[in-house]
Design an enzyme around this catalytic site. Structure first.
Site, PDB file in Angstrom:
ATOM      1  N   GLU A  82       0.488  -4.745  -9.346  1.00  0.00           N
ATOM      2  CA  GLU A  82      -0.470  -4.204  -8.370  1.00  0.00           C
ATOM      3  C   GLU A  82       0.322  -3.325  -7.408  1.00  0.00           C
ATOM      4  O   GLU A  82       0.916  -3.806  -6.462  1.00  0.00           O
ATOM      5  CB  GLU A  82      -1.150  -5.364  -7.648  1.00  0.00           C
ATOM      6  CG  GLU A  82      -2.289  -4.941  -6.749  1.00  0.00           C
ATOM      7  CD  GLU A  82      -2.810  -6.096  -5.900  1.00  0.00           C
ATOM      8  OE1 GLU A  82      -3.755  -5.840  -5.122  1.00  0.00           O
ATOM      9  OE2 GLU A  82      -2.284  -7.217  -5.979  1.00  0.00           O
TER      10      GLU A  82
ATOM     11  N   HIS B 191       0.202  -4.450   1.352  1.00  0.00           N
ATOM     12  CA  HIS B 191       1.359  -3.915   0.627  1.00  0.00           C
ATOM     13  C   HIS B 191       2.272  -3.136   1.570  1.00  0.00           C
ATOM     14  O   HIS B 191       1.791  -2.385   2.424  1.00  0.00           O
ATOM     15  CB  HIS B 191       0.886  -3.008  -0.522  1.00  0.00           C
ATOM     16  CG  HIS B 191       0.182  -3.745  -1.615  1.00  0.00           C
ATOM     17  ND1 HIS B 191       0.599  -3.715  -2.929  1.00  0.00           N
ATOM     18  CD2 HIS B 191      -0.887  -4.567  -1.599  1.00  0.00           C
ATOM     19  CE1 HIS B 191      -0.197  -4.481  -3.668  1.00  0.00           C
ATOM     20  NE2 HIS B 191      -1.122  -4.996  -2.871  1.00  0.00           N
TER      21      HIS B 191
ATOM     22  N   HIS C 285      -6.853  -0.449  -4.283  1.00  0.00           N
ATOM     23  CA  HIS C 285      -6.071   0.027  -3.129  1.00  0.00           C
ATOM     24  C   HIS C 285      -6.168   1.554  -3.101  1.00  0.00           C
ATOM     25  O   HIS C 285      -5.174   2.267  -3.205  1.00  0.00           O
ATOM     26  CB  HIS C 285      -4.621  -0.456  -3.208  1.00  0.00           C
ATOM     27  CG  HIS C 285      -4.501  -1.918  -2.918  1.00  0.00           C
ATOM     28  ND1 HIS C 285      -4.421  -2.415  -1.631  1.00  0.00           N
ATOM     29  CD2 HIS C 285      -4.492  -2.995  -3.735  1.00  0.00           C
ATOM     30  CE1 HIS C 285      -4.350  -3.747  -1.682  1.00  0.00           C
ATOM     31  NE2 HIS C 285      -4.406  -4.116  -2.950  1.00  0.00           N
TER      32      HIS C 285
ATOM     33  N   ASN D  17     -12.594  -4.936  -1.554  1.00  0.00           N
ATOM     34  CA  ASN D  17     -11.380  -5.029  -0.735  1.00  0.00           C
ATOM     35  C   ASN D  17     -10.438  -3.873  -1.050  1.00  0.00           C
ATOM     36  O   ASN D  17     -10.190  -3.564  -2.214  1.00  0.00           O
ATOM     37  CB  ASN D  17     -10.665  -6.365  -0.996  1.00  0.00           C
ATOM     38  CG  ASN D  17     -11.455  -7.535  -0.436  1.00  0.00           C
ATOM     39  OD1 ASN D  17     -11.441  -7.799   0.761  1.00  0.00           O
ATOM     40  ND2 ASN D  17     -12.176  -8.223  -1.302  1.00  0.00           N
ATOM     41  N   ALA D  18      -9.909  -3.240   0.008  1.00  0.00           N
ATOM     42  CA  ALA D  18      -8.932  -2.153  -0.118  1.00  0.00           C
ATOM     43  C   ALA D  18      -9.483  -0.958  -0.902  1.00  0.00           C
ATOM     44  O   ALA D  18      -8.824  -0.390  -1.759  1.00  0.00           O
ATOM     45  CB  ALA D  18      -7.625  -2.657  -0.731  1.00  0.00           C
TER      46      ALA D  18
ATOM     47  N   GLY E 146     -14.980 -17.162  -0.200  1.00  0.00           N
ATOM     48  CA  GLY E 146     -15.761 -17.338   1.024  1.00  0.00           C
ATOM     49  C   GLY E 146     -15.179 -16.572   2.198  1.00  0.00           C
ATOM     50  O   GLY E 146     -15.734 -16.619   3.297  1.00  0.00           O
TER      51      GLY E 146
ATOM     52  N   HIS F 140     -12.787 -13.305   1.558  1.00  0.00           N
ATOM     53  CA  HIS F 140     -12.567 -11.909   1.191  1.00  0.00           C
ATOM     54  C   HIS F 140     -13.865 -11.138   0.987  1.00  0.00           C
ATOM     55  O   HIS F 140     -13.895  -9.919   1.142  1.00  0.00           O
ATOM     56  CB  HIS F 140     -11.731 -11.816  -0.093  1.00  0.00           C
ATOM     57  CG  HIS F 140     -10.265 -11.906   0.154  1.00  0.00           C
ATOM     58  ND1 HIS F 140      -9.647 -13.103   0.402  1.00  0.00           N
ATOM     59  CD2 HIS F 140      -9.293 -10.952   0.209  1.00  0.00           C
ATOM     60  CE1 HIS F 140      -8.346 -12.879   0.584  1.00  0.00           C
ATOM     61  NE2 HIS F 140      -8.113 -11.587   0.475  1.00  0.00           N
TER      62      HIS F 140
ATOM     63  N   ASP G 167      -6.251 -14.202  -6.536  1.00  0.00           N
ATOM     64  CA  ASP G 167      -5.347 -13.417  -5.678  1.00  0.00           C
ATOM     65  C   ASP G 167      -4.509 -14.369  -4.821  1.00  0.00           C
ATOM     66  O   ASP G 167      -4.180 -14.071  -3.675  1.00  0.00           O
ATOM     67  CB  ASP G 167      -6.147 -12.439  -4.808  1.00  0.00           C
ATOM     68  CG  ASP G 167      -5.274 -11.311  -4.246  1.00  0.00           C
ATOM     69  OD1 ASP G 167      -4.156 -11.107  -4.770  1.00  0.00           O
ATOM     70  OD2 ASP G 167      -5.685 -10.658  -3.275  1.00  0.00           O
TER      71      ASP G 167
ATOM     72  N   SER H 193      -4.222 -10.980   3.382  1.00  0.00           N
ATOM     73  CA  SER H 193      -3.114 -10.795   2.427  1.00  0.00           C
ATOM     74  C   SER H 193      -3.193 -11.854   1.337  1.00  0.00           C
ATOM     75  O   SER H 193      -2.527 -12.876   1.399  1.00  0.00           O
ATOM     76  CB  SER H 193      -1.784 -10.918   3.153  1.00  0.00           C
ATOM     77  OG  SER H 193      -1.720 -12.168   3.825  1.00  0.00           O
TER      78      SER H 193
END
Length: 409
Positions: free
Chosen positions: A143, A155, A211, A235-236, A270, A272, A294, A329
Site C-alpha cells: 500500500e 503514510h 490514497h 477513506n483517503a 464502527g 472508519h 487494516d 491510522s
C-alpha cells in the site's frame, strides 16, 4: 459399511448436525472432507462405495469458508512494515494468532516505506499454505509509496514516490522484486500510472486504487487498464460529490469492461466508516464488498503507543491515531468483529456477511476455485460459528487448528 480404499487411504471425516454455507445459502447438509479437500458425498457413495471413517457432531453450528484478510498491517506487537531481524517469527506469530479470528489466509500489508525496507522485508515473505502453524500467506499487499500527498493519511510524506521518470522500472527499483507481491495500492491520477497498472496486471498482480484524489474518469481509465480493487472505500479519497463522484463512483459506473467486477475494501470497525456509508456502499454494489481489517501492530494489545511502519501511533479504545493528531491510522479490529459489525450495520443476511470476508476476497484474487467456498474439491479451510457469528473453531485443510475452549464459549 467399511470405507472403500481403492481411491485413497486417507480418512474421510463427516461433519454432521450443521448448516453449511454453499451457493449463497445456509443449508442443512453434512460436510465431507478428505485429504484437505471438500468431498462430494454422491461420488463417494456411488463411485467408491465409501463411507465416513470419523463423524463429528457440530451441535447445530454454522460452517462457513475461512476468512481471507487482504489488508492487515500486523498485530500482537508485530509490524509488517518494520525490517527486523526476527521478521519471520513475527509473521509466524500473527498468522498463528489470527486463527482465533477465523482468518485462514491473508496478505501481509506494508504501508509506505523507504526502498531499503521493501528490499529487506519482501524476500522474507513467502507464499505458503496454512496449517497448525497458522493462516496461509497469499502474498504481500504493498500500500504505497505511489500515492497522493493530499490523501496520504497515516503514510509518511517523506517516503512517497512518483513514477514519472521510469514508470514501471521506478516501481521495480523501489520494491526490489514482485515475486511474492499479490496487491499494489496506488493513486491512478499519477503520471504514467496507466503503464504501471498494465504491467502489474500482466504479471498477475492485483492493482488497487487508493490514497488518491482521482476523479471518476481517471478511476474508470485505471479499471480499463486492469485495476480491480479499491483500498478502504471512502477513506483517503475524495468525498462523494454528485457532479464527480470520484473513485466511489466506480461502484455504479457503466464504464466497467464487460465481464469485469470492481471490488472494494471496507473497514467495518464502527470507526472508519459510518454505518450509513457502509449501507450505501453495500446497497449500491453488494457483490463487490470485501471486508478488511487494516489491523496494525497494536491489534490484540493494550491501548498505548505502537508503530505503523515509520510512524508512531496511539491506540485509544478502538481508535488508532498518528500520535499527537486525529489522523486515523489503521484499526485494531479483528476480522470476526468486522463481520458481525457489518451484519448489524447493514441488516444483511448471515450468508452475505460471511461471504464478504470469504468468497469476495477469493474472487478478487482469482482463487475462488480453491478458497472462499465450500464447493466440492475446494480446500477444506472452514470455520464453525454460532448463530451470533462468534468463531468456535477454525479448520485448515480439514484439520482443526484452533478451538474456543469451554471457558470462553
Amino acid at each position: 459399511m467399511p470405507s472403500n480404499k481403492s481411491v485413497s487411504d486417507a480418512p474421510i471425516v463427516q461433519f454432521t448436525n450443521c448448516r453449511i454455507l454453499r451457493d449463497h445459502w445456509l443449508q442443512r447438509e453434512d460436510l465431507w472432507v478428505r485429504e484437505g479437500k471438500i468431498l462430494n458425498p454422491e461420488k463417494l457413495f456411488f463411485d467408491e462405495k465409501g463411507s465416513a471413517d470419523v463423524q463429528l457432531d457440530c451441535k447445530g453450528s454454522i460452517i462457513a469458508p475461512g476468512f481471507i484478510d487482504v489488508q492487515i498491517n500486523g498485530g500482537f506487537g508485530v509490524d509488517f512494515s518494520l525490517a527486523t531481524d526476527d521478521f519471520k517469527s513475527g509473521i509466524d506469530l500473527v498468522s498463528q494468532k489470527i486463527l482465533s479470528h477465523g482468518v485462514t489466509s491473508f496478505c501481509p500489508t506494508l504501508v509506505t516505506s523507504p526502498p531499503s525496507v521493501y528490499h529487506q522485508v519482501l524476500p522474507q515473505i513467502s507464499v505458503r499454505n496454512g496449517g497448525g502453524h497458522g493462516a496461509g500467506i497469499l502474498g504481500a499487499h504493498l500500500e504505497g509509496p505511489f500515492i497522493s500527498r493530499e490523501k496520504k493519511g497515516a503514510h509518511p510524506e517523506h517516503c512517497l514516490r512518483t513514477f514519472e521518470a521510469g514508470a514501471f522500472q521506478d516501481l521495480l527499483n523501489t520494491y526490489g522484486s514482485l515475486d511474492c507481491v499479490r496487491i499494489v495500492t496506488l493513486a491512478p491520477e499519477m503520471k504514467r500510472s496507466s503503464e504501471v497498472i498494465r504491467e502489474l496486471t500482466k504479471r498477475g498482480v492485483c492493482v488497487s486504487l487508493g490514497h488518491s484524489v482521482a476523479n471518476l474518469s481517471q478511476a474508470e481509465e485505471a479499471v480499463q487498464h486492469g485495476a480491480t480493487f479499491i483500498t478502504h472505500l471512502f477513506n483517503a479519497m475524495l468525498p462523494f460529490h454528485h457532479r464527480d463522484p470520484g473513485i466511489v463512483g466506480l461502484l455504479t459506473s457503466d464504464k466497467i469492461p464487460a465481464g469485469r467486477r470492481v471490488f472494494y475494501g471496507m473497514i467495518s470497525d464502527g470507526i472508519h466508516t459510518n454505518p450509513a456509508a457502509l449501507r450505501i456502499a453495500h446497497r449500491a454494489h453488494p457483490k463487490g464488498l470485501v471486508l478488511v481489517t487494516d489491523a496494525i501492530a497494536g491489534m490484540g494489545l493494550a491501548p498505548g503507543r505502537h508503530t505503523l511502519g515509520q510512524q508512531v501511533v496511539e491506540i485509544d479504545g478502538l481508535n488508532t491515531y498518528i500520535a499527537g493528531t486525529k489522523t486515523l491510522s489503521g484499526s485494531v479490529a479483528t476480522m470476526d468483529t468486522c463481520v458481525r459489525h457489518f451484519q448489524e450495520a447493514t441488516g444483511c443476511s448471515v450468508e452475505t456477511a460471511l461471504e464478504a470476508a470469504s468468497l469476495h476476497p477469493a474472487q478478487l484474487l482469482g482463487i475462488e476455485h480453491n478458497k472462499g467456498t465450500l464447493n466440492y474439491d475446494s480446500d477444506a479451510d472452514f470455520l464453525m460459528l454460532n448463530d451470533s457469528l462468534y468463531v468456535q473453531a477454525t479448520y485448515i485443510a480439514g484439520q482443526e487448528v484452533w478451538r474456543q475452549d469451554a471457558s470462553g464459549m
